[in-house]
Each structure stands twice: as structure tokens, then as C-alpha cells.
Design a protein around this motif. Structure first.
Motif, PDB file in Angstrom:
ATOM      1  N   TYR A 177       0.658 101.801  20.820  1.00 40.12           N
ATOM      2  CA  TYR A 177       2.099 101.818  20.598  1.00 40.12           C
ATOM      3  C   TYR A 177       2.647 100.401  20.527  1.00 40.12           C
ATOM      4  O   TYR A 177       1.967  99.421  20.852  1.00 40.12           O
ATOM      5  N   GLN A 226       6.959 107.757  18.048  1.00 38.85           N
ATOM      6  CA  GLN A 226       8.261 108.151  18.586  1.00 38.85           C
ATOM      7  C   GLN A 226       8.092 108.795  19.957  1.00 38.85           C
ATOM      8  O   GLN A 226       7.155 109.563  20.180  1.00 38.85           O
ATOM      9  N   LEU A 227       9.037 108.465  20.839  1.00 38.23           N
ATOM     10  CA  LEU A 227       9.114 109.099  22.148  1.00 38.23           C
ATOM     11  C   LEU A 227      10.535 109.598  22.327  1.00 38.23           C
ATOM     12  O   LEU A 227      11.485 108.809  22.282  1.00 38.23           O
ATOM     13  N   THR A 251       7.114 101.751  17.826  1.00 40.32           N
ATOM     14  CA  THR A 251       7.362 102.986  18.562  1.00 40.32           C
ATOM     15  C   THR A 251       8.834 103.053  18.927  1.00 40.32           C
ATOM     16  O   THR A 251       9.351 102.169  19.608  1.00 40.32           O
ATOM     17  N   ALA A 268       2.516 108.469  23.309  1.00 35.21           N
ATOM     18  CA  ALA A 268       3.209 108.379  22.016  1.00 35.21           C
ATOM     19  C   ALA A 268       2.750 107.172  21.215  1.00 35.21           C
ATOM     20  O   ALA A 268       2.560 106.089  21.759  1.00 35.21           O
ATOM     21  N   GLU A 275      -3.336 111.530  22.524  1.00 37.98           N
ATOM     22  CA  GLU A 275      -2.224 110.777  21.944  1.00 37.98           C
ATOM     23  C   GLU A 275      -1.711 111.511  20.721  1.00 37.98           C
ATOM     24  O   GLU A 275      -2.442 112.266  20.063  1.00 37.98           O
ATOM     25  N   TRP A 276      -0.432 111.322  20.420  1.00 42.81           N
ATOM     26  CA  TRP A 276       0.213 111.937  19.264  1.00 42.81           C
ATOM     27  C   TRP A 276       1.187 110.931  18.644  1.00 42.81           C
ATOM     28  O   TRP A 276       1.644 110.004  19.323  1.00 42.81           O
ATOM     29  N   ASP A 277       1.535 111.143  17.371  1.00 45.98           N
ATOM     30  CA  ASP A 277       2.546 110.289  16.747  1.00 45.98           C
ATOM     31  C   ASP A 277       3.888 110.454  17.462  1.00 45.98           C
ATOM     32  O   ASP A 277       4.588 109.485  17.733  1.00 45.98           O
ATOM     33  N   GLN A 278       4.252 111.714  17.713  1.00 48.64           N
ATOM     34  CA  GLN A 278       5.518 112.004  18.390  1.00 48.64           C
ATOM     35  C   GLN A 278       5.256 112.696  19.716  1.00 48.64           C
ATOM     36  O   GLN A 278       4.460 113.640  19.785  1.00 48.64           O
ATOM     37  N   VAL A 279       5.937 112.248  20.743  1.00 50.34           N
ATOM     38  CA  VAL A 279       5.898 112.921  22.039  1.00 50.34           C
ATOM     39  C   VAL A 279       7.324 113.254  22.441  1.00 50.34           C
ATOM     40  O   VAL A 279       8.211 112.398  22.403  1.00 50.34           O
TER      41      VAL A 279
END
Length: 757
Positions: A296, A628-629, A328, A625, A583-587
Motif C-alpha cells: 500500500y 482503498q480502505l 491507497t 488494503a 490482501e485485496w484492492d478494496q477493504v
């Protein structure tokens, strides 16, 4: 989605290269989230193999099977086929157990772990044999939760060396659970008679033998030239002892982990294993750091640093984003209706071509997920759940579904056996304090009728029951008659059931602990609120819910289901604990309230240790994330309209202020461009200045001065040079601080404040 974002081989950082080149001796590696620790370990192993170390003389331990398989594949890709085997602690325990049996040092045992169904059955038998006679009926009324609680106690006991009484004291269980000590011994006696093991016993049995017979332990030590242990912060006392045995004062032990990510305390993990105990048992020749994250960008690095810096029990490490292209975005979302916001947000993502599989919802409690699941189901948005049961199939809702079945006229369509099961579940939720041996035959007799179950139940009340038992059974019979004749909405029916049976309180009393009780109660309330919105008669309500269930099953069958491929693009809902290593792009983290985070099952649950544990859990969640978080909090207008609620559970989490989100976002957006001057409407913290310096960026800053709040008596502070301390006395403008070196020092507050971090 799996974690450990790393770089191509030719781009090892200086920190990674130092680890890869480690020349000998024990070593400790503190690695922040997403720092490419797997890459560093792979190249260390490669260098050791090149130096002539035999693959069989290296022991590599990963924290779970998925991590083991991933690491083994990457190791083979890097080094070819002649590589050390990669183990989990359990697979290692299995091999040691086999050797102990072959040498006649332990009794012959079936090493295929017992199925959980068999374990739970035997634990229940142990409960019935050991529970206090005066309490047995109440315990039978909460059979499932009591069995799960005893199973948890048995598993936890097998993470410590000092026995069941010590485990009981560490867990701080109430006196009503003292009989669990007998249950543990009863279960262990049965297991040994059967020559059987659970998964925990694959490590527990060999370690207990080693601790009791050191002469046997000596035979298993000193073989390995290198022992590498990933995720060392997750190990427990039993596993730590096993490493001491295997080391045997010969070879190198390399521990890699992050004390800030110690989140499995309920499995016996503690930060001190990596922070202090490793140093005592394996004095490191080098302590390395992996402080650059490649997962991130600067905004999240800044927020995570600000946040976790509030913990005292941690290593001295400072995370900096090492990926110049990583960005991020952090966003605190104020919303009155999280389900509505989520659906609208996901619709926008789909319109923009974003795959739902790159998005995760991380919850502290499964009950938080209930209204979100219902919103997704109602809007036909596919999701995968880390829970074995989706919201509509959870146990606490089954009696409510039976009421809808009866009111809809569908109950008569069930088989007699199914009706008997349904009536028993309906009558025993919440507890009715009538023995199963009495209640089950009544339900079987009722099941032979195709209508009029409430009226028949009144006729079947045994005269042998006590006055209170008769009253409870009569109450259910009268409610059952109302359910059979119900003509109102399904939601009203369910609320009548909750009211007449004091359902929520009873569910809470049946639970093992406050958290389990709240999980079930909040799930039930979310279900009721959803039915209130439907405003459908019972039959239509039932059909709607069944349609949602079928729809979800079609979207997401099992792994071998013909629909599994179509379910690939589905949002993931899981807990913060289960998100570890992913892990993910958006959390998206919902319900960031003072009650849910840090979670406070007791209203006075505010000891420093518990808050630090919750902070570590939140730190793990937010650092999953990549791009985006989203942190979801109650809308300010909700608090204004409902001040009573706002004063308690619906205020935003105190953790949000600790993250310094406005400052973190501003500096994160500024760093890529690096202008010579920064103007900010919020104060700049010392930690932020330290971060800018770590990025070789020293701009002129125009910012308001931060007001430094005076710490209260007993509150902790951190001095730039002296470390952590606690305020012990105030006298006018002078303050006394007791530091961790056990020395008390006296300061003028104005002078001291310049050195506080």
C-alpha cells in the motif's frame, strides 16, 4: 486473495538482501505487513543451499497449509527440485509422532485426527459425566454452546505446558466452569483409551513427553543446521518449547514475524514470544527489519504507523511505503444505513468494471455482517462468506423460521420426523429447563398431527413437571396456537415470538460468553429489521427468504459445484482474524463504533492489554488494503437525533482519531509530487515528520500547532529517548513519570512535552 506482495528477484531491497546474506547464528526478523518477507526467506534458503547445506538439514515452518503450499511452490521455482521440505507445525508434529511410535517411545496411536463430530460427541459425554448435578438441566438446555466452550478450553489447554488449571486461570473463566477441569481429564482418558488424537495432540503429545522425559527430548535435537519459522508472533508455548527441543543447542534458528500482528491470543499466542522469549532461548546474532511495505501507499502507511504507535508492547519498527506507484485512498464514510451504502457502492464499482472479487468486507463480529449479508442477498449481489453458515442458515434463526413455516401453512408438508425435529427446536429456544428425555417424546407425539399442535400440546403437559416447567410449556402452547392462526406480517410474528418468550435474554443466557451472546442477539435483531422492511404476510415472507437462499446457493455452490466458476466474481465477507495473510484492492470495515472496535463485551472492558490486542487486530485489518480502505461509521445526524444512543454504542470508534486520517491522506497525496511547501489545516505530528524524513523529503510546513493534552494519572506516555512511562504524580506544572527501567523521573511539563512522541 493471498498476501505477501513482493518484487522480482533482481529488485531485492537492502533490507531483504541483508537477510538473504545472513551468514550464521540465530536471527530475528521483524517484518511489517506486505514487506516481501517470503522473498527474503526464499533467497536466504537459496544462498544456504548454494553454500552446501543439505536440504534435509533445513527445517522450514509455515503457519498454515496454504502458506506452506505457496512457499513450497515458490521455493521449487527458485531453486529447483533439491529443496528442503516445507512444513506446518502440525505436519512436523505428525512426523515426530510417527518416529516416537516407531522407536517405542510412545504408545501406538492412530494419527488420523478425530473428526470434529466425534470430538464434540465425546466432550458432551464428558460434560454429562462431570457437570454438577444441580446444574445439569441448565447445561443441557445450552448443549451446543457448552460443548463448544469445553472444546475451546481443551484446545487452549493444549497450547500451554503448565496444565489445565493454569489454562483455566489464564482464560479467567468463572467458577461455574470449574468442572471443565474434570471434563478435560475425562476426555483425555477416553482419548488415550482409544489411542486417538485431535489436531492439537499431534504437537501436544510429543511435547508433553519431551518435557517429562528430557533424555528422550535430547535424541530429537541438534539435527538441523537451519530452522526457519514464519509468522513467529503466532506461535504458542507448546510450539516454542518444541523449537527449543529441535534446536538442541546446535544450528541456527531464524524467526520472522511482526508482534503488531499478534491476533491469536485465544490460541495461546503472545507478542512476548517474538519480542523477548526468543531472545532468551535463541540469543540472536542479528536483528533485521523489513520496514518497507510494497502492498500500500504512503497514506495507509502513515495512518497505520500513527495508529499502532499507541501500543506499548511492540518492536521498534517504522513502516514506510516502498512502492512509488502504490496509492491507497483512506475514507471515513458516515452512513445511517450501511447495507444501503454498500449496495450503492458495489453497483458503482461494477459499472466502473471493478471485479467484486477484489473487494473484502472485514468484520470484528459476525453479527455485524448480518445486515450486510441480507442487503446483498436482497439485491442479488454475489458474496462469499468466511462463516460456514450464511446469515439465513444460522442456528439462532431456525426457531424463527419454524414459526414462519407454521404460520404459512407449510409445516404440515414436512415429514413426521422433520416436524418432530422442528417442534423440538422451536420449543427449546430459548431454554425451557425441561429434560430432553421428557420433551422429545412429546414432540414426536405432536408430529403425528398435521394441525392443531398448540392445542394438542396443552393436553400432553406431563403432571410430573414442576409448576414453573408447566408454566413455560403452557406459554409455548399458547404461542403456538397464535402462530398457527397468524394473519399479520411475518416480521410482526417474529417480534411476537421474541417478546412472549423473552427470546433475546434467553439466547444470551444460553451462550458461553458475552461475545457469543451479542453475536446471536444482534443477528436476530438484524433479521427482524429486515422482515420489518418487507412488510409481507408470513407465507410471502417465507417464500422470499427461501428464494434468497436458493439464489445464493446458485451463485456460490461448493468448490465442485457447477456454479462455482460463475461465483468467482463475488465480494468476500470475512472476519478480521480470518483476513490475516490476505490482501485485496478494496477493504471495507463496517460498524466502526466505540462498542465494536475496540470490542467491549463488558462495558468496563478497557484494560490496556485488551485495548492493545484490539488495536493489533484493527491494524491487521486495515493493512489488508492495496488501493482503498473504507471505514464505516454512524452518521453525525443519527447521533444528533438519538443523543442517548450516541452517548453509548453509536459514537465513532476512538481508534479513528488515532489514525490521523486527514493528515495521513494529505501527506500521502503530497509525497509523490514533493512540493517545496505544504500547507495543512490540521497539525502535523512528530511521527509524520519522521515519516517525511524517512522518505528524504523535508518541505517547509505551514500548519497549526497541535495542542498537547496533559496525560492523566496512570496514563502512559512515550519519550523520544527514555521510552515508555506512566504518569504517577502531578504537582502544579511538574509531573513524575515511572519509566520501564523502573526509575521515576520528575519533569517540568512544558519541557517534557517537547520530547513526547
Amino acid at each position: 486473495m493471498s498476501g505477501d506482495t513482493s518484487q522480482p528477484p533482481e529488485t531485492l531491497t537492502e533490507e531483504q538482501q541483508a537477510i538473504a546474506n545472513h551468514s550464521g547464528g540465530h536471527a530475528k526478523i521483524i517484518a511489517v505487513a506486505g514487506s516481501g518477507k517470503t522473498t527474503a526467506l526464499l533467497y536466504y534458503i537459496k544462498n544456504r543451499l548454494t553454500a552446501g547445506v543439505a536440504p534435509g538439514r533445513m527445517l522450514v515452518l509455515m503457519y498454515n497449509r496454504n502458506a506452506r503450499e505457496d512457499f513450497a511452490q515458490r521455493l521449487a521455482n527458485l531453486c529447483g527440485t533439491s529443496v528442503p521440505p516445507v512444513n506446518t507445525f502440525h505436519s512436523l508434529g505428525f512426523r515426530i509422532y510417527q518416529r516416537l511410535i516407531a522407536r517405542g517411545q510412545i504408545e501406538h496411536t492412530n494419527l488420523n485426527p478425530l473428526p470434529q463430530s466425534v470430538v464434540q460427541l465425546q466432550i458432551w459425554k464428558a460434560i454429562e459425566a462431570c457437570a454438577p448435578p444441580a446444574e445439569i438441566e441448565d447445561i443441557r438446555a445450552r448443549k451446543q454452546s457448552e460443548t463448544e466452550a469445553a472444546e475451546f478450553f481443551i484446545d487452549y489447554t493444549k497450547t500451554v505446558l503448565s496444565g489445565d488449571l493454569s489454562a483455566f486461570q489464564r482464560l479467567k473463566l468463572g467458577d461455574e466452569y470449574l468442572y471443565f477441569l474434570k471434563v478435560f481429564r475425562h476426555f483425555e482418558n477416553w482419548r488415550r483409551e482409544q489411542n486417538a488424537v485431535t489436531y492439537a495432540d499431534l504437537i501436544y503429545d510429543p511435547v508433553m513427553l519431551f518435557s517429562q522425559q528430557p533424555e528422550i527430548a535430547e535424541q530429537y535435537g541438534g539435527f538441523y543446521e537451519d530452522i526457519l519459522v514464519d509468522e513467529y508472533q503466532d506461535i504458542n508455548e507448546i510450539q516454542h518449547y518444541l523449537l527449543r527441543v529441535l534446536h538442541g543447542k546446535s544450528g541456527n534458528v531464524i524467526a520472522i514475524g511482526d508482534p503488531d500482528q499478534t491476533i491469536y491470543e485465544w490460541r495461546g499466542s503472545r507478542p512476548e514470544f517474538l519480542l523477548r522469549l526468543f531472545d532468551g532461548d535463541f540469543p540472536p546474532s542479528n536483528v533485521y527489519q523489513l520496514s518497507r511495505t510494497f502492498r500500500y501507499g504512503h497514506s495507509l502507511s502513515l495512518a497505520a504507523n500513527h495508529f499502532i504507535h499507541n501500543n506499548r508492547e511492540r518492536a521498534d519498527i517504522f513502516c514506510v511505503s516502498g512502492n512509488p506507484h502504490a496509492e491507497t485512498q483512506l475514507q471515513q464514510v458516515h452512513t445511517e444505513n450501511e447495507g444501503k451504502w454498500l449496495v450503492e457502492h458495489l453497483r458503482r464499482c461494477q459499472q466502473q468494471g471493478t471485479s467484486l472479487a477484489t473487494i473484502a468486507i472485514l468484520v470484528r463480529l459476525w453479527s455485524v455482517a448480518a445486515p450486510l449479508e441480507l442487503a446483498l442477498l436482497a439485491n442479488n449481489i454475489p458474496y462469499r462468506s468466511g462463516n460456514r453458515n450464511t446469515v439465513l442458515s444460522r442456528r439462532e434463526l431456525r426457531p424463527l423460521f419454524w414459526s414462519l413455516n407454521i404460520a404459512a401453512g407449510r409445516f404440515a408438508e414436512q415429514t413426521s420426523k422433520r416436524r418432530a425435529q422442528g417442534l423440538y427446536e422451536w420449543m427449546t429456544a430459548p431454554h425451557i429447563r425441561i429434560p430432553r428425555a421428557i420433551l422429545e417424546p412429546i414432540c414426536e407425539r405432536l408430529a403425528h398431527h398435521e394441525k392443531g399442535w398448540g392445542k394438542q400440546l396443552l393436553k400432553l403437559i406431563p403432571e410430573s413437571l414442576s409448576q414453573h416447567q408447566c408454566k413455560r410449556l403452557r406459554q409455548r402452547a399458547e404461542l403456538l396456537q397464535q402462530v398457527e392462526k397468524w394473519r399479520g406480517h411475518g416480521g410482526e410474528l417474529v417480534r411476537r415470538q421474541l417478546s412472549d418468550l423473552d427470546y433475546l435474554s434467553g439466547i444470551g443466557e444460553d451462550a458461553f460468553n458475552r461475545q457469543q451472546a451479542e453475536e446471536k442477539q444482534q443477528t436476530i435483531l438484524a433479521f427482524c429489521q429486515y422482515l420489518d422492511q418487507l412488510r409481507m404476510p408470513a407465507r410471502e415472507t417465507l417464500e422470499h427468504l427461501q428464494q434468497l437462499q436458493r439464489q445464493h446457493q446458485q451463485q456460490h455452490g461448493g468448490e465442485d459445484s457447477p456454479t462455482a466458476e460463475t461465483a468467482a466474481d463475488a465480494i468476500q465477507i470475512t472476519t478480521m482474524h480470518q483476513s490475516k495473510g490476505l490482501e485485496w484492492d478494496q477493504v471495507i470495515i463496517p460498524s466502526m463504533t466505540v462498542h465494536n472496535m475496540p470490542y467491549q463485551p463488558q462495558r468496563d472492558f478497557s484494560t490496556p492489554a485488551s485495548t492493545e490486542s484490539e488495536r493489533r487486530l484493527m491494524y491487521v485489518a486495515m493493512t489488508r488494503a492495496r488501493k482503498q480502505l473504507y471505514l464505516l461509521t454512524p452518521a453525525p445526524e443519527t447521533n444528533a437525533r438519538n443523543p442517548r444512543e450516541a452517548d453509548s454504542e453509536q459514537k465513532p470508534s476512538v481508534f479513528l482519531d488515532e489514525m490521523h486520517l486527514p493528515l495521513s491522506n494529505l501527506l500521502g497525496e503530497t509525497l509523490p509530487a514533493r512540493p517545496p511547501n505544504i500547507t495543512t489545516p490540521v497539525p502535523v505530528t512528530r511521527l509524520a515528520l519522521r515519516y517525511l524524513a524517512a522518505c528524504d523529503y523535508n518541505p517547509e510546513i505551514n500548519a497549526p500547532r497541535a495542542a498537547l493534552r496533559k496525560p492523566q494519572l496512570g496514563e502512559s506516555i512515550q519519550h523520544q529517548k527514555l521510552g515508555y512511562g506512566r504518569v504517577t504524580r502531578w504537582e502544579d506544572s511538574k509531573v513524575e513519570i515511572l519509566f520501564s527501567d523502573r526509575k521515576t523521573r520528575r519533569f517540568e511539563w512544558e519541557k517534557l512535552s517537547q520530547f513526547l512522541m
